[in-house]
Design an enzyme around this catalytic site. Structure first.
Site, PDB file in Angstrom:
ATOM      1  N   ASP A   1       0.833  -1.196   0.000  1.00 31.94           N
ATOM      2  CA  ASP A   1       0.000   0.000   0.000  1.00 31.94           C
ATOM      3  C   ASP A   1       0.871   1.251   0.000  1.00 31.94           C
ATOM      4  O   ASP A   1       0.365   2.369  -0.082  1.00 31.94           O
ATOM      5  CB  ASP A   1      -0.994  -0.006   1.159  1.00 31.94           C
ATOM      6  CG  ASP A   1      -0.351  -0.122   2.527  1.00 31.94           C
ATOM      7  OD1 ASP A   1       0.887  -0.144   2.612  1.00 31.94           O
ATOM      8  OD2 ASP A   1      -1.110  -0.196   3.522  1.00 31.94           O
ATOM      9  N   SER A   2       2.197   1.049   0.030  1.00 38.60           N
ATOM     10  CA  SER A   2       3.145   2.136  -0.221  1.00 38.60           C
ATOM     11  C   SER A   2       2.972   2.702  -1.623  1.00 38.60           C
ATOM     12  O   SER A   2       3.508   3.778  -1.934  1.00 38.60           O
ATOM     13  CB  SER A   2       4.582   1.651  -0.031  1.00 38.60           C
ATOM     14  OG  SER A   2       4.814   0.431  -0.721  1.00 38.60           O
TER      15      SER A   2
ATOM     16  N   GLU B   1      -1.789  -5.846   8.334  1.00 42.34           N
ATOM     17  CA  GLU B   1      -1.096  -5.269   9.477  1.00 42.34           C
ATOM     18  C   GLU B   1      -1.874  -5.535  10.764  1.00 42.34           C
ATOM     19  O   GLU B   1      -3.089  -5.385  10.805  1.00 42.34           O
ATOM     20  CB  GLU B   1      -0.934  -3.759   9.292  1.00 42.34           C
ATOM     21  CG  GLU B   1      -0.081  -3.370   8.096  1.00 42.34           C
ATOM     22  CD  GLU B   1       0.098  -1.859   7.967  1.00 42.34           C
ATOM     23  OE1 GLU B   1      -0.364  -1.131   8.883  1.00 42.34           O
ATOM     24  OE2 GLU B   1       0.674  -1.409   6.963  1.00 42.34           O
TER      25      GLU B   1
ATOM     26  N   GLU C   1       8.744  -4.575  10.724  1.00 40.71           N
ATOM     27  CA  GLU C   1       9.209  -3.272  10.238  1.00 40.71           C
ATOM     28  C   GLU C   1       9.677  -2.391  11.385  1.00 40.71           C
ATOM     29  O   GLU C   1       8.960  -2.154  12.349  1.00 40.71           O
ATOM     30  CB  GLU C   1       8.102  -2.552   9.459  1.00 40.71           C
ATOM     31  CG  GLU C   1       8.543  -1.200   8.925  1.00 40.71           C
ATOM     32  CD  GLU C   1       7.586  -0.585   7.921  1.00 40.71           C
ATOM     33  OE1 GLU C   1       7.865   0.538   7.453  1.00 40.71           O
ATOM     34  OE2 GLU C   1       6.565  -1.220   7.595  1.00 40.71           O
TER      35      GLU C   1
END
Length: 272
Positions: free
Chosen positions: A52-53, A123, A190
């Site tokens: 989704d970056s 996430e 992350e």
């Protein structure tokens, strides 16, 4: 030698787990379009994430939050068409699974049917474990994502290192175990301390994929535009430039402009 050199078959979620078992590191990059994904896949990457970056890299947003599931489907469909070897994973964007278990399953099915990717990524930890289990039970491989989770950026208040304190570190470890129990085939870690990432990696049987989480993970992932030096002004500690595409492309465009302006392009041999 490993999957890149001796096994030309399609890499799948099961391959990732086998790679961990055999001690082979997993190399992943993001991609968002057909042309780039084709190059990355042919170069021998193990996995491509349509992150989704894309909200930042492709659409110019300051966060990942605005991108929609329909946007993600456009990017994911293009990437999947280009890939013949690597495992292709699509992020489920903000709002596509947080509202309910049923929404999460429905939207995961929508992504799989519309794109041809191999898996989805989500996430969160124990809070989404039941949704993850439902999606896995529907026959869809799921990759988890813990640590700095950009979809929760307003809750965190920034993009700083996560799980520095003992309480958050303990929760991250329990979240990883909850995701494993729910059936994920891998977990992205992350921007967490390297020692914690190594501990998580040793505590679960599924592979961990690090980004800013040290070398103790089972694999690594970077945004392709960052790794290949296309972006300017973004150089966090965890990022290494493996090429200088910004300079290369700038010089190429400048040369093209020059040749058009001085009438040296197209030449006689380049004309019909």
């Amino acid at each position: 030698m490993g999957y890149l050199t001796t096994d030309k078959k399609k890499i799948t979620a099961k391959t990732f787990i086998k790679m961990k078992q055999e001690g082979e590191k997993i190399a992943m990059l993001t991609s968002y379009d057909f042309t780039t994904a084709g190059i990355v896949d042919a170069a021998g990457i193990d996995g491509i994430l349509i992150g989704d970056s894309a909200s930042n890299v492709m659409l110019g947003n300051s966060t990942t939050l605005p991108i929609t599931i329909d946007d993600m489907i456009v990017f994911a469909r293009a990437v999947a068409r280009a890939c013949h070897h690597c495992c292709v994973v699509c992020d489920m964007p903000f709002g596509s699974y947080q509202t309910s278990r049923e929404d999460g399953i429905r939207n995961a099915v929508k992504i799989m049917k519309a794109t041809g990717v191999d898996a989805v990524k989500m996430e969160g930890g124990v809070e989404i474990a039941d949704t993850v289990k439902g999606i896995v039970n529907a026959g869809i491989p799921v990759m988890g994502h813990l640590g700095l989770t950009p979809q929760s950026i307003h809750q965190f208040g920034g993009y700083g290192l996560r799980a520095k304190e003992e309480a958050e570190a303990e929760k991250l470890l329990s979240d990883a175990k909850a995701l494993e129990a729910a059936g994920v085939f891998g977990i992205t870690l992350e921007k967490v301390p390297a020692a914690l990432a190594k501990k998580v990696t040793e505590s679960v049987h599924v592979p961990t994929i690090g980004i800013g989480a040290g070398n103790g993970c089972d694999g690594q992932i970077l945004v392709y535009a960052d790794a290949l030096g296309m972006t300017n002004g973004f150089k966090p500690k965890f990022l290494r430039h493996f090429a200088d595409m910004n300079s290369c492309m700038t010089k190429g465009v400048e040369e093209y402009v020059k040749c058009v302006k001085d009438c040296s392009f197209p030449s006689e041999t380049e004309s019909y």
